[in-house]
Scaffold this motif. Structure first.
Motif, PDB file in Angstrom:
ATOM      1  N   PHE A 222      33.800  35.813  34.043  1.00  0.00           N
ATOM      2  CA  PHE A 222      34.093  35.542  35.572  1.00  0.00           C
ATOM      3  C   PHE A 222      34.849  36.825  36.214  1.00  0.00           C
ATOM      4  N   TRP A 223      35.608  37.279  35.567  1.00  0.00           N
ATOM      5  CA  TRP A 223      36.513  38.317  36.259  1.00  0.00           C
ATOM      6  C   TRP A 223      35.679  39.852  36.354  1.00  0.00           C
ATOM      7  N   THR A 224      35.003  39.909  35.409  1.00  0.00           N
ATOM      8  CA  THR A 224      34.022  41.339  35.450  1.00  0.00           C
ATOM      9  C   THR A 224      32.673  41.065  36.328  1.00  0.00           C
ATOM     10  N   ARG A 225      32.497  39.760  36.699  1.00  0.00           N
ATOM     11  CA  ARG A 225      31.264  39.663  37.269  1.00  0.00           C
ATOM     12  C   ARG A 225      31.676  39.717  38.906  1.00  0.00           C
ATOM     13  N   TYR A 226      32.886  38.886  39.316  1.00  0.00           N
ATOM     14  CA  TYR A 226      33.096  38.630  40.544  1.00  0.00           C
ATOM     15  C   TYR A 226      34.408  39.048  41.073  1.00  0.00           C
TER      16      TYR A 226
ATOM     17  N   SER B  87      34.770  41.548  43.043  1.00  0.00           N
ATOM     18  CA  SER B  87      34.991  42.057  44.138  1.00  0.00           C
ATOM     19  C   SER B  87      34.769  40.797  45.252  1.00  0.00           C
ATOM     20  N   ARG B  88      34.687  39.577  44.755  1.00  0.00           N
ATOM     21  CA  ARG B  88      34.526  38.415  45.589  1.00  0.00           C
ATOM     22  C   ARG B  88      35.715  37.458  45.372  1.00  0.00           C
TER      23      ARG B  88
ATOM     24  N   LEU C  24      35.288  33.336  45.649  1.00  0.00           N
ATOM     25  CA  LEU C  24      34.609  32.759  44.478  1.00  0.00           C
ATOM     26  C   LEU C  24      35.263  33.032  43.166  1.00  0.00           C
ATOM     27  N   LEU C  25      35.919  34.167  42.874  1.00  0.00           N
ATOM     28  CA  LEU C  25      36.582  34.647  41.660  1.00  0.00           C
ATOM     29  C   LEU C  25      37.673  33.310  41.343  1.00  0.00           C
TER      30      LEU C  25
ATOM     31  N   GLN D 213      36.265  30.005  40.367  1.00  0.00           N
ATOM     32  CA  GLN D 213      35.902  29.953  39.075  1.00  0.00           C
ATOM     33  C   GLN D 213      37.012  29.887  37.871  1.00  0.00           C
TER      34      GLN D 213
ATOM     35  N   TYR E  36      32.649  44.622  31.273  1.00  0.00           N
ATOM     36  CA  TYR E  36      31.710  44.066  32.018  1.00  0.00           C
ATOM     37  C   TYR E  36      30.345  44.691  31.242  1.00  0.00           C
TER      38      TYR E  36
ATOM     39  N   TRP F 176      27.864  41.647  30.204  1.00  0.00           N
ATOM     40  CA  TRP F 176      26.737  41.386  30.853  1.00  0.00           C
ATOM     41  C   TRP F 176      25.724  42.495  30.764  1.00  0.00           C
TER      42      TRP F 176
END
Length: 385
Positions: free
Chosen positions: A204-208, A210-211, A214-215, A218, A293, A297
């Motif tokens: 979750f950290w690598t994906r979000y 920048s948000r 939401l981060l 999660q 990331y 991903w």
């Protein structure tokens, strides 16, 4: 005292009738799956071949058997009815009027009920241990394959150190009663159970990153749920008393994860070393994506095919290992209905009575066969893709 019994046709009919909830569940799952298989991705592709259908049906059969065990089994698996000691298949128990469909064992327990409840133990420990092994092996194999060099050297050395031990000897050392009385299994369990939490945190950290809103949600959910499971499994401190594991089950779980993780590590490491040379990895690096990331991903999704196949095979291997541990007296408690313990108990009087040993053997064999068929179907599909 003379006991009434039923013949083979009636035994077969009674067994089919007892599994009625399983047949209904299988029909409810497989019939719609066939109809919409074009839309179901990898799961739908399993239904394109006879091997996949057969393997999936066998695996779902045992899954639903475990789910509906309380309904299917006519007797308590631990209940001893003295008069039914070593009873032949089809012998009717006088008090209830129900037959011991597959006979009674040397301790006068219903073999059929014990096989049914034994499926719950196998279908909980084997998949869960395999999942944790995948998490541990993935979290160590990704950086080893991606970074290479000293990181790869250190992690590979540790993995090879574990793989150098004979599997049975390694299990004996980890599950022997002397080790059970120490804190070693609990500490190992505490270490291994950190990896799934770390996996989802990094995911979750690598994906979000920048948000942040939401981060935060999660990560909060991950830490809350992960901490709850961690406390229940490692320290038996679940305040809701929903998640718990017996000490001997924790020992077996830790032993399986410890022995299986290096194999997963080597597979993930090899796949990562191959995938990191692809153009889309170079493109991600050019975009300035972080290494984790790219690993989680970009690399991991493209390695999922071999990992899913390996997971199916590894669940089967784990089920066999659980059976072997039970047979050697290193598994669960002696009264446990798990298939390995049942085989061990019945093998003591094998020359006199064969019927108590055959059902758990056939159950274990069919479950592993189903997993192998699913793995073969997935492998064939991955080759086509």
């Amino acid at each position: 005292m003379h006991l009434d019994s039923i013949g083979f046709p009636a035994i077969a009919a009674a067994m089919i009738a007892r599994f009625l909830p399983v047949w209904i569940a299988l029909a409810a799952i497989l019939l719609p799956s066939f109809k919409f298989r074009k839309r179901l991705g990898l799961y739908g592709q399993l239904l394109e071949t006879g091997v996949g259908v057969a393997g999936l049906a066998i695996c779902l059969f045992w899954l639903f058997t475990a789910v509906f065990a309380d309904i299917i089994a006519p007797f308590d698996p631990l209940r001893q009815i003295v008069i039914m000691k070593n009873a032949a298949p089809g012998t009717i128990e006088p008090e209830s009027g129900l037959p011991f469909i597959l006979g009674g064992d040397r301790l006068a327990r219903d073999v059929f009920s014990r096989v049914v409840f034994g499926s719950q133990i196998v279908l909980v420990i084997a998949p869960a241990a395999t999942l944790f092994s995948l998490m541990v092996g993935t979290m160590l194999g990704l950086p080893a394959g991606y970074y290479g060099g000293r990181v790869d050297g250190v992690l590979s050395f540790l993995a090879n150190l574990v793989l150098a031990f004979p599997v049975i000897l390694l299990f004996y050392l980890l599950v022997t009663p002397g080790i059970r009385e120490t804190a070693i299994p609990q500490w190992l369990g505490g270490v291994f159970l950190v990896f799934p939490i770390a996996f989802f945190v990094m995911l979750f950290w690598t994906r979000y990153a920048s948000r942040p809103g939401l981060l935060a949600v999660q990560l909060g959910a991950t830490l809350l749920i992960g901490g709850w499971i961690y406390a229940g499994l490692v320290f038996d401190a679940d305040p809701l008393r929903i998640i718990s594991i017996a000490p001997n089950e924790l020992n077996i779980f830790v032993a399986v994860v410890f022995a299986s993780s290096p194999g997963v590590f080597r597979i993930v490491r090899g796949l990562t070393m191959d995938i990191r040379t692809r153009d889309y990895i170079a493109a991600a690096q050019t975009r300035g994506e972080s290494p984790w990331y790219i690993m989680l991903w970009e690399v991991l999704p493209n390695a999922r095919g071999p990992l899913i196949v390996d997971a199916c095979l590894r669940i089967g291997y784990t089920a066999i290992l659980l059976g072997a541990l039970g047979y050697f007296g290193l598994g669960l408690a002696p009264e446990s209905p798990d298939w390995g313990t049942a085989i061990k108990e019945s093998s003591r009087l094998l020359r006199a009575d064969v019927h108590p040993a055959l059902p758990p053997v056939m159950a274990l064999m069919s479950f592993v066969l189903g997993l192998n068929l699913v793995a073969d179907a997935l492998r064939e599909q991955s080759m086509k893709d």
